[in-house]
Design a protein around this motif. Structure first.
Motif, PDB file in Angstrom:
ATOM      1  N   PHE A 100       0.836  -1.204   0.000  1.00  0.00           N
ATOM      2  CA  PHE A 100       0.000   0.000   0.000  1.00  0.00           C
ATOM      3  C   PHE A 100       0.874   1.258   0.000  1.00  0.00           C
ATOM      4  CE2 PHE A 100      -4.021  -1.932   2.145  1.00  0.00           C
ATOM      5  CZ  PHE A 100      -4.384  -2.478   0.934  1.00  0.00           C
ATOM      6  N   ALA A 101       1.905   1.259   0.851  1.00  0.00           N
ATOM      7  CA  ALA A 101       2.797   2.423   0.952  1.00  0.00           C
ATOM      8  C   ALA A 101       3.521   2.663  -0.366  1.00  0.00           C
ATOM      9  CB  ALA A 101       3.804   2.208   2.077  1.00  0.00           C
ATOM     10  N   MET A 102       3.925   1.593  -1.033  1.00  0.00           N
ATOM     11  CA  MET A 102       4.626   1.709  -2.311  1.00  0.00           C
ATOM     12  C   MET A 102       3.705   2.247  -3.405  1.00  0.00           C
ATOM     13  SD  MET A 102       6.471  -1.364  -4.460  1.00  0.00           S
ATOM     14  CE  MET A 102       4.937  -2.132  -4.979  1.00  0.00           C
ATOM     15  N   ARG A 103       2.415   1.834  -3.361  1.00  0.00           N
ATOM     16  CA  ARG A 103       1.471   2.208  -4.413  1.00  0.00           C
ATOM     17  C   ARG A 103       0.848   3.590  -4.205  1.00  0.00           C
ATOM     18  NH1 ARG A 103       2.225  -1.242  -8.611  1.00  0.00           N
ATOM     19  NH2 ARG A 103       1.651  -3.381  -8.166  1.00  0.00           N
ATOM     20  N   ALA A 104       0.885   4.092  -2.981  1.00  0.00           N
ATOM     21  CA  ALA A 104       0.152   5.321  -2.658  1.00  0.00           C
ATOM     22  C   ALA A 104       0.594   6.484  -3.536  1.00  0.00           C
ATOM     23  CB  ALA A 104       0.357   5.682  -1.197  1.00  0.00           C
ATOM     24  N   GLY A 105      -0.385   7.176  -4.105  1.00  0.00           N
ATOM     25  CA  GLY A 105      -0.069   8.327  -4.946  1.00  0.00           C
ATOM     26  C   GLY A 105      -0.631   9.612  -4.385  1.00  0.00           C
TER      27      GLY A 105
END
Length: 348
Positions: A100-105
């Motif tokens: 989730f942290a990696m994908r968050a925009g």
């Protein structure tokens, strides 16, 4: 990062290390070994003490940097296992949070992830306090305990602040939805297990141009676009479901799940390329989550271009017993999308 995957199964339970492997590969981790054990959960370590020793040897021989459990670990279990095997031990909830942290925009997605991460961290800090108290002399307040207590209080304050910010954003979304309804728009949400093809379908039916890849949780925040064939129907892509996540994690991502709650119709996607048992497991997980929202649902069997006619017939028969309205499609190839659109217009 080199990781070892671990799964404890009760007798008769279906293994699911493949899904865990797909999750860690989303983070570009290298799986160097897998461990499975059939037994009831051990209160101290989740797996048996003998298996813990075997795991420690595997960590050393494979130069693993992390151990990932498919089973949910208590803070105490994670703490004890880490000390015995010599590297950090986490469960799949931690992996999901990292994805989730990696994908968050968007700023809102970042707020939600921070909220979820701190909710996950709080019990671990409590465990650290307990561990420090057990070695401190009675009547004395050790420096370590003081520092952990300060950290614990700081996390609680941060959580309260994040709740206020998310509540404010929730009101903004609610006002936006009311405006859409007043203008006569119908709201349709795409839902389903992660990697079932929701973003691909959104792109096929609208001008969204959403990011699509063969990894888990590509979509973290809702994305709404008008249907190309009917501008008064708005289609929203939502975060993918995954099996057996704790309620607090869904609470943290309420912004996405609210789009389902407020929808006039939910299109639930099922991946036709999965095996029948896997397809049933994912559909049941999705239906269980949606059951709390009391919204009208139709089911789309996606990726039919990846299976034979015979497989499609068999899977359709299985799904017909689990869902009332079922439309077979291929979002990637554009197959049978007219039938899906007709079903959306009829039911929305």
């Amino acid at each position: 990062m080199r990781v070892i995957l671990v799964e404890r199964l009760t007798p008769g339970e279906q293994p699911s290390l493949n899904e865990l492997e797909a999750l860690v590969k989303t983070l570009n981790y290298e799986v160097v070994a897998k461990v499975q054990q059939f037994r009831p959960p051990d209160p101290a370590y989740q797996i048996g003490r003998g298996k813990v020793k075997e795991l420690a040897a595997l960590v050393k021989s494979n130069q693993a940097e992390r151990v990932v459990f498919r089973n949910q670990l208590t803070p105490s279990q994670a703490y004890k296992l880490s000390r015995l095997v010599g590297v950090e031990v986490v469960d799949r909830f931690q992996i999901v949070l990292e994805i989730f942290a990696m994908r968050a925009g968007s700023p809102e997605a970042k707020l939600q992830i921070e909220y979820a991460r701190l909710r996950y961290e709080l019990p671990k800090i409590r465990e650290q306090i307990k561990a420090l108290l057990s070695v401190e002399q009675p009547g004395f307040r050790g420096g370590g305990e003081y520092e952990v207590n300060v950290r614990y209080d700081m996390v609680k304050r941060k959580l309260a602040n994040l709740r206020r910010k998310l509540k404010s954003l929730e009101k903004t979304r609610e006002e936006r939805r009311k405006f859409r309804r007043k203008r006569g728009f119908k709201l349709v949400a795409l839902a389903g297990y992660t990697n079932s093809g929701k973003s691909t379908l959104l792109n096929a039916l609208t001008d969204a141009r959403a990011e699509v890849d063969d990894m888990y949780f590509t979509t973290l925040m809702p994305r709404t676009r008008a249907l190309k064939s009917s501008r008064m129907i708005l289609l929203t892509d939502t975060v993918g479901f995954i099996d057996d996540l704790p309620p607090w994690l869904f609470e943290a991502f309420k912004a996405t799940l609210e789009e389902i709650y407020m929808a006039d119709l939910v299109v639930l996607l099922v991946d036709a390329s999965d095996s029948v048992p896997e397809m049933i497991r994912k559909l049941r997980t999705s239906q269980k989550i949606l059951a709390g929202y009391h919204v009208k649902t139709i089911t789309a069997l996606n990726k039919i271009d990846l299976i034979t006619e015979e497989e499609l017939k068999r899977k359709m028969e299985v799904l017909h017993s689990m869902t009332s309205t079922l439309v077979p499609i291929s979002a990637a190839r554009g197959t049978n999308l007219d039938a899906l659109l007709e079903s959306i217009r009829t039911n929305a």
